[in-house]
Design an enzyme around this catalytic site. Structure first.
Site, short mmCIF file in Angstrom:
data_model
loop_
_atom_site.label_atom_id
_atom_site.label_comp_id
_atom_site.label_asym_id
_atom_site.label_seq_id
_atom_site.Cartn_x
_atom_site.Cartn_y
_atom_site.Cartn_z
N ARG A 19 2.92 18.63 27.82
CA ARG A 19 3.27 18.53 29.23
C ARG A 19 3.12 17.06 29.63
NH1 ARG A 19 4.38 23.04 28.24
NH2 ARG A 19 4.00 24.94 29.44
N ARG A 68 7.64 19.58 27.63
CA ARG A 68 8.25 19.28 28.93
C ARG A 68 7.97 17.82 29.27
NH1 ARG A 68 5.87 22.69 32.98
NH2 ARG A 68 7.20 24.44 32.52
N GLU A 101 13.78 31.88 38.19
CA GLU A 101 15.08 32.27 38.74
C GLU A 101 15.08 32.20 40.26
OE1 GLU A 101 17.48 32.23 36.86
OE2 GLU A 101 17.34 33.51 35.11
N ASN A 156 4.80 18.98 36.34
CA ASN A 156 3.35 19.28 36.48
C ASN A 156 2.61 18.20 37.26
OD1 ASN A 156 4.38 20.63 33.97
ND2 ASN A 156 2.37 21.58 34.09
N TYR A 193 9.66 33.36 39.28
CA TYR A 193 9.48 31.99 39.75
C TYR A 193 10.69 31.13 39.38
CZ TYR A 193 7.11 27.48 40.49
OH TYR A 193 6.75 26.22 40.92
P1 NAD Z 1 0.09 26.13 46.14
O1 NAD Z 1 0.04 27.54 45.68
O2 NAD Z 1 -1.19 25.37 46.23
O3 NAD Z 1 0.82 26.02 47.55
C1 NAD Z 1 1.83 26.89 47.98
C2 NAD Z 1 1.56 27.24 49.43
O4 NAD Z 1 2.60 28.11 49.90
C3 NAD Z 1 0.24 27.97 49.64
O5 NAD Z 1 -0.48 27.36 50.68
C4 NAD Z 1 0.66 29.39 49.98
O6 NAD Z 1 -0.28 30.06 50.79
C5 NAD Z 1 1.99 29.15 50.66
N1 NAD Z 1 2.90 30.31 50.64
C6 NAD Z 1 3.21 31.08 49.58
N2 NAD Z 1 4.10 32.03 49.95
C7 NAD Z 1 4.36 31.83 51.27
C8 NAD Z 1 5.17 32.49 52.22
N3 NAD Z 1 5.93 33.54 51.89
N4 NAD Z 1 5.17 32.02 53.50
C9 NAD Z 1 4.39 30.97 53.87
N5 NAD Z 1 3.60 30.32 53.00
C10 NAD Z 1 3.57 30.74 51.72
O7 NAD Z 1 1.12 25.37 45.18
P2 NAD Z 1 1.47 23.82 45.07
O8 NAD Z 1 1.10 23.40 43.70
O9 NAD Z 1 0.99 23.07 46.23
O10 NAD Z 1 3.07 23.90 45.10
C11 NAD Z 1 3.81 23.61 46.27
C12 NAD Z 1 5.30 23.67 45.94
O11 NAD Z 1 5.60 22.73 44.92
C13 NAD Z 1 5.73 25.05 45.46
O12 NAD Z 1 7.00 25.34 46.02
C14 NAD Z 1 5.86 24.85 43.97
O13 NAD Z 1 6.81 25.70 43.42
C15 NAD Z 1 6.26 23.40 43.86
N6 NAD Z 1 5.87 22.82 42.56
C16 NAD Z 1 4.57 22.55 42.25
C17 NAD Z 1 4.23 22.04 40.99
C18 NAD Z 1 2.82 21.70 40.60
O14 NAD Z 1 2.58 21.21 39.50
N7 NAD Z 1 1.83 21.88 41.45
C19 NAD Z 1 5.25 21.81 40.05
C20 NAD Z 1 6.55 22.13 40.40
C21 NAD Z 1 6.87 22.62 41.65
N1 UDP Z 2 -2.97 26.17 29.30
C1 UDP Z 2 -4.03 26.19 28.40
N2 UDP Z 2 -5.24 26.60 28.88
C2 UDP Z 2 -5.48 26.93 30.17
C3 UDP Z 2 -4.39 26.88 31.08
C4 UDP Z 2 -3.15 26.50 30.59
O1 UDP Z 2 -3.88 25.88 27.22
O2 UDP Z 2 -6.63 27.27 30.50
C5 UDP Z 2 -1.65 25.72 28.81
C6 UDP Z 2 -0.51 26.64 29.14
O3 UDP Z 2 -0.36 27.65 28.17
C7 UDP Z 2 0.66 25.67 29.16
C8 UDP Z 2 0.04 24.37 29.66
O4 UDP Z 2 -1.35 24.49 29.45
O5 UDP Z 2 1.16 25.47 27.87
C9 UDP Z 2 0.31 24.07 31.13
O6 UDP Z 2 -0.03 25.22 31.88
P1 UDP Z 2 0.06 25.29 33.45
O7 UDP Z 2 -0.11 26.72 33.84
O8 UDP Z 2 -0.85 24.28 34.05
O9 UDP Z 2 1.53 24.79 33.79
P2 UDP Z 2 2.98 25.27 33.29
O10 UDP Z 2 2.86 26.21 32.14
O11 UDP Z 2 3.60 25.88 34.48
O12 UDP Z 2 3.61 23.98 32.89
#
Ligand code: NAD
Ligand code: UDP
Ligand code: UDP
Length: 311
Positions: A211, A278, A147, A174, A145
């Protein structure tokens, strides 16, 4: 002016909120998703809208459509999902970015990449400004993820320098809110679902890791401002809420907001490479986009708890 806008990953958590907002603004929206982690329920309410179109497609394969703007969100975002098929995760970030950049090149569309705070890895600089290059393990279980997203940023900046593509890059911290997948293991959804089901609240480690959580509506506002800024500001720009909490504090807050819950807090092993802290430095977003989060954690959590109660 109304636009034809492609949202990849549009059936996911963030993508579905973005589609909704873009439709509300009168745009035509083409949502492309392979439903790996996304879900038809997230976009069901748009199907009657003649300005909404859905295409089931995997962006690791080429896509030929005509659009004015592209929001590239396709990529599983939770550790459980992106580690399920790590090779596909990297392919989605890298091949997916190449295809979407190729599409932007041919159509002259502006393209925004949903990058992530994970590009900073387990950061040694706190809070993290965009100028920090990060501390990322290239061979660990999160690397597919982290990289992959770093390589996607490289591709965006090389297409910008080499082919003059009109790019925008946002680094999302987040984010939480309705439409999160209830079982994707992310902390906010896990704790709320556990509290509602009277199951143990699982803190990984001792819960002292921090976070900062932004509500999805704040993020969408920032993404749209970034896409439509005409100052030539391409980023990368952090989008996140700088209010920082420990994971233990979050668990306790959720429990007080679901007072009927009989759940107890338990500690489990900390996953490998779990960042200790973070927090976004959002000086740049404030200055360039006049953006900062507006929704307080309690208000956002209330809306999210309501959503999961209805599930
Ligand atoms: P999510 O998993 O709910 O949504 C991702 C969507 O992409 C899904 O609907 C999935 O089916 C689709 N998808 C995955 N691989 C695909 C492919 N090869 N072709 C077409 N569709 C594909 O995740 P999200 O939380 O909505 O995240 C959306 C974007 O935001 C992602 O790129 C994620 O890396 C980025 N992001 C999210 C967060 C967060 O906290 N939610 C934080 C940082 C970055
Ligand atoms: N985490 C936790 N309990 C859970 C899920 C996550 O303590 O049931 C912790 C996890 O280890 C991390 C933080 O919550 O330290 C945020 O996790 P998340 O997967 O939501 O996001 P990311 O690690 O990608 O910031
Ligand atoms: N591509 C696409 N849709 C388009 C144009 C290109 O999916 O409308 C893909 C195409 O498959 C190509 C990739 O984007 O492999 C990169 O395109 P680019 O023009 O940069 O490279 P080239 O076609 O020269 O390999």
């Amino acid at each position: 002016m109304k636009k034809k806008i492609l949202v990849t990953g549009g059936a996911g958590f963030i993508g579905s909120h973005l589609c909704e907002r873009l439709l509300e603004e009168g745009n035509e929206v083409l949502c492309v998703d392979n439903f790996f982690t996304g879900n038809k329920d997230n976009i069901l309410k748009f199907f009657g809208n003649p300005r909404f179109e859905f295409l089931r497609h995997d962006i690791t394969f080429p896509l030929y459509v005509e659009v004015d703007q592209i929001y590239n969100l396709a990529c599983p975002a939770s550790p459980i999902h992106y580690q399920f098929d790590p090779v596909q995760t990297t392919k989605t970030s890298v091949h997916g970015a190449i295809n979407m950049l190729g599409l932007a090149k041919r159509t002259k569309a502006r393209i925004l990449q949903a990058s992530t705070s994970e590009v900073y890895g387990d950061p040694e600089v706190h809070p993290q400004p965009e100028s920090y290059w990060g501390k990322v393990n290239p061979i660990g279980i999160r690397s597919c993820y982290d990289e992959g997203k770093r390589c996607a940023e490289t591709l965006f900046f090389d297409y910008y320098r080499q082919h003059k593509i009109d790019i925008r890059v946002v680094r999302i911290f987040n984010t939480y809110g309705p439409n999160m997948h209830p079982h994707d293991g992310r902390v906010v959804s896990n704790f709320i679902v556990q509290a509602l089901k009277n199951e143990d609240i699982t803190i990984y480690g001792d819960g002292s890791q921090t976070r900062s959580f932004q509500y999805v509506d704040d993020l969408i506002e920032g993404m749209i401002r970034m896409m439509n800024n005409e100052k030539g500001f391409i980023g990368p720009v952090n989008l996140g809420n700088p209010t920082e909490f420990t994971i233990k504090e979050l668990a306790e807050k959720i429990l007080t907001m679901i007072p009927e819950s009989k759940s107890k807090i338990v500690c489990k092993d900390l996953p490998q490479d779990d960042p200790k802290q973070r927090q976004p430095d959002i000086t740049l977003a404030k200055e360039k986009l006049d953006w900062e989060p507006k929704i307080k954690l309690e208000d956002g959590l209330l809306k999210t708890i309501e959503y999961f109660r209805k599930q």
